[in-house]
Design an enzyme around this catalytic site. Structure first.
Site, PDB file in Angstrom:
ATOM      1  N   ASN A  58       0.853  -1.190   0.000  1.00  0.00           N
ATOM      2  CA  ASN A  58       0.000   0.000   0.000  1.00  0.00           C
ATOM      3  C   ASN A  58       0.886   1.236   0.000  1.00  0.00           C
ATOM      4  O   ASN A  58       2.001   1.209   0.517  1.00  0.00           O
ATOM      5  CB  ASN A  58      -0.883   0.022   1.252  1.00  0.00           C
ATOM      6  CG  ASN A  58      -1.827   1.216   1.273  1.00  0.00           C
ATOM      7  OD1 ASN A  58      -2.369   1.608   0.219  1.00  0.00           O
ATOM      8  ND2 ASN A  58      -2.019   1.815   2.434  1.00  0.00           N
ATOM      9  N   HIS A  96       0.745   5.134   1.397  1.00  0.00           N
ATOM     10  CA  HIS A  96      -0.037   5.977   2.306  1.00  0.00           C
ATOM     11  C   HIS A  96       0.543   7.386   2.321  1.00  0.00           C
ATOM     12  O   HIS A  96       1.756   7.554   2.402  1.00  0.00           O
ATOM     13  CB  HIS A  96      -0.043   5.376   3.714  1.00  0.00           C
ATOM     14  CG  HIS A  96      -0.879   6.170   4.660  1.00  0.00           C
ATOM     15  ND1 HIS A  96      -2.256   6.093   4.676  1.00  0.00           N
ATOM     16  CD2 HIS A  96      -0.542   7.111   5.573  1.00  0.00           C
ATOM     17  CE1 HIS A  96      -2.726   6.939   5.567  1.00  0.00           C
ATOM     18  NE2 HIS A  96      -1.706   7.577   6.129  1.00  0.00           N
TER      19      HIS A  96
HETATM   20  C1  GAR Z   1      -2.955   8.940  -2.634  1.00  0.00           C
HETATM   21  O1  GAR Z   1      -2.479  10.100  -2.002  1.00  0.00           O
HETATM   22  C2  GAR Z   1      -2.750   7.727  -1.766  1.00  0.00           C
HETATM   23  O2  GAR Z   1      -1.540   7.766  -1.034  1.00  0.00           O
HETATM   24  C3  GAR Z   1      -3.927   7.819  -0.842  1.00  0.00           C
HETATM   25  O3  GAR Z   1      -4.997   8.222  -1.654  1.00  0.00           O
HETATM   26  C4  GAR Z   1      -4.483   8.975  -2.750  1.00  0.00           C
HETATM   27  C5  GAR Z   1      -4.973   8.341  -4.024  1.00  0.00           C
HETATM   28  O4  GAR Z   1      -4.636   9.116  -5.140  1.00  0.00           O
HETATM   29  N1  GAR Z   1      -4.190   6.572  -0.189  1.00  0.00           N
HETATM   30  C6  GAR Z   1      -4.727   6.489   1.022  1.00  0.00           C
HETATM   31  O5  GAR Z   1      -5.054   7.454   1.678  1.00  0.00           O
HETATM   32  C7  GAR Z   1      -4.891   5.073   1.544  1.00  0.00           C
HETATM   33  N2  GAR Z   1      -5.172   5.100   2.950  1.00  0.00           N
HETATM   34  P1  GAR Z   1      -4.704   8.450  -6.590  1.00  0.00           P
HETATM   35  O6  GAR Z   1      -6.070   7.797  -6.720  1.00  0.00           O
HETATM   36  O7  GAR Z   1      -4.546   9.604  -7.536  1.00  0.00           O
HETATM   37  O8  GAR Z   1      -3.580   7.453  -6.686  1.00  0.00           O
END
Ligand code: GAR
Length: 215
Positions: free
Chosen positions: A115, A117
Site C-alpha cells: 500500500n 499511504h
Molecule cells: C494517494 O495520495 C494515496 O496515497 C492515498 O490516496 C491517494 C490516491 O490518489 N491513499 C490512502 O489514503 C490510503 N489510505 P490516486 O487515486 O490519484 O492514486
C-alpha cells in the site's frame, strides 16, 4: 533478467494517479506487467486510466453484499489474473486477514500486498493523510509504502520519503508535492521487489523490512 515478468494487480477506488504511475512503470520495464486493475467503485477514474493503458479491469462493489462475499469475488478475479503482487493505489477499504492469507509472502505470515499511504506512518493513518498532516502544522511530511496487514495502515514499513512543508504551501500545493513523492517511492518499492531486495525480518515481536541498501 527474470524470464517470467512480475504480475501486478492494482486496486484503486478513485482517481488512480498512482495506478497510472505503476502502469507507466510497467511499460518501462520488460520484467513487470500490470495484469489487471480492480476497483470497488464503478465510477473510479482509475478504471478509465486502465482502459486507456489496455489493462483489463473489473469492479467488485460493496453494495448489498457482505465483506466475505465481496472478498471472495475479489480473490476469484485476482487468481484469474494470476497476480504475484497486489498494489493498493488509493484503495479505500480494509482487507481481512482471511483475504490477505490467500497471498502469502513466503512463509512469513505476511502478504504480497503493498500500500502507499500519504503520511510518514505511524503518524496520520486513515483517511486524508495530507490533510491531517497539514492541519497539524508539520514541518516534515511524507509518504510510506508498507506491506498490508489487517489493521488500518499498520503493516511493516518498506520505504518512506519525506518532504518539507513550505511556508507558502496551500493544502493543494502540499498535496501535489506529496503525490510526486509517492510516484517515485512506489517505483523504488517495485525496484526492490524486482531485485529480490525486499526482505522482512522479525525483530523481537515486530517486523523490519531490510532493503539491502549498499551504503
Ligand atoms: C494517494 O495520495 C494515496 O496515497 C492515498 O490516496 C491517494 C490516491 O490518489 N491513499 C490512502 O489514503 C490510503 N489510505 P490516486 O487515486 O490519484 O492514486
Amino acid at each position: 533478467v527474470n524470464s517470467k515478468p512480475l504480475r501486478l494487480v492494482l486496486l484503486a477506488s478513485g482517481n488512480g494517479s498512482n495506478a497510472e504511475n505503476l502502469m507507466s512503470y510497467a511499460r518501462e520495464h520488460d520484467d513487470v506487467e500490470v495484469v489487471g486493475l480492480l476497483s470497488d467503485n464503478p465510477e473510479a477514474f482509475a478504471l478509465q486510466r486502465a482502459q486507456r493503458n489496455q489493462v483489463p479491469t473489473a469492479v467488485v462493489s460493496a453494495k448489498g453484499k457482505s465483506a466475505q462475499i465481496r472478498e471472495a469475488e475479489m480473490i476469484e478475479q485476482i487468481n484469474h489474473w494470476k497476480a504475484d503482487w497486489l498494489c493498493l493505489c488509493g484503495y479505500m477499504r480494509l482487507l481481512s486477514q482471511d483475504f490477505l492469507s490467500k497471498f502469502p509472502l513466503e512463509s512469513t505470515g505476511l502478504s504480497r500486498v503493498l500500500n502507499i499511504h500519504p503520511a510518514l506512518l505511524p503518524a496520520f493513518p486513515g483517511l486524508d493523510g495530507y490533510g491531517q498532516a497539514f492541519d497539524a502544522g508539520v514541518k516534515l511530511a511524507g509518504a510510506t509504502v508498507h506491506l498490508v496487514d489487517a489493521g488500518m495502515d499498520t503493516g511493516p514499513i518498506v520505504l518512506q520519503k519525506a518532504f518539507e512543508r513550505r511556508d507558502h504551501d496551500s493544502l493543494e500545493t502540499f498535496k501535489a508535492r506529496g503525490l510526486e513523492h509517492e510516484y517515485q517511492l512506489y517505483r523504488e518499492a517495485l525496484d526492490l521487489i524486482r531485485h529480490g531486495r525486499l526482505q522482512p525480518q522479525k525483530k523481537g515481536s515486530s517486523w523490519y523490512v531490510c532493503t539491502h541498501s549498499t551504503t
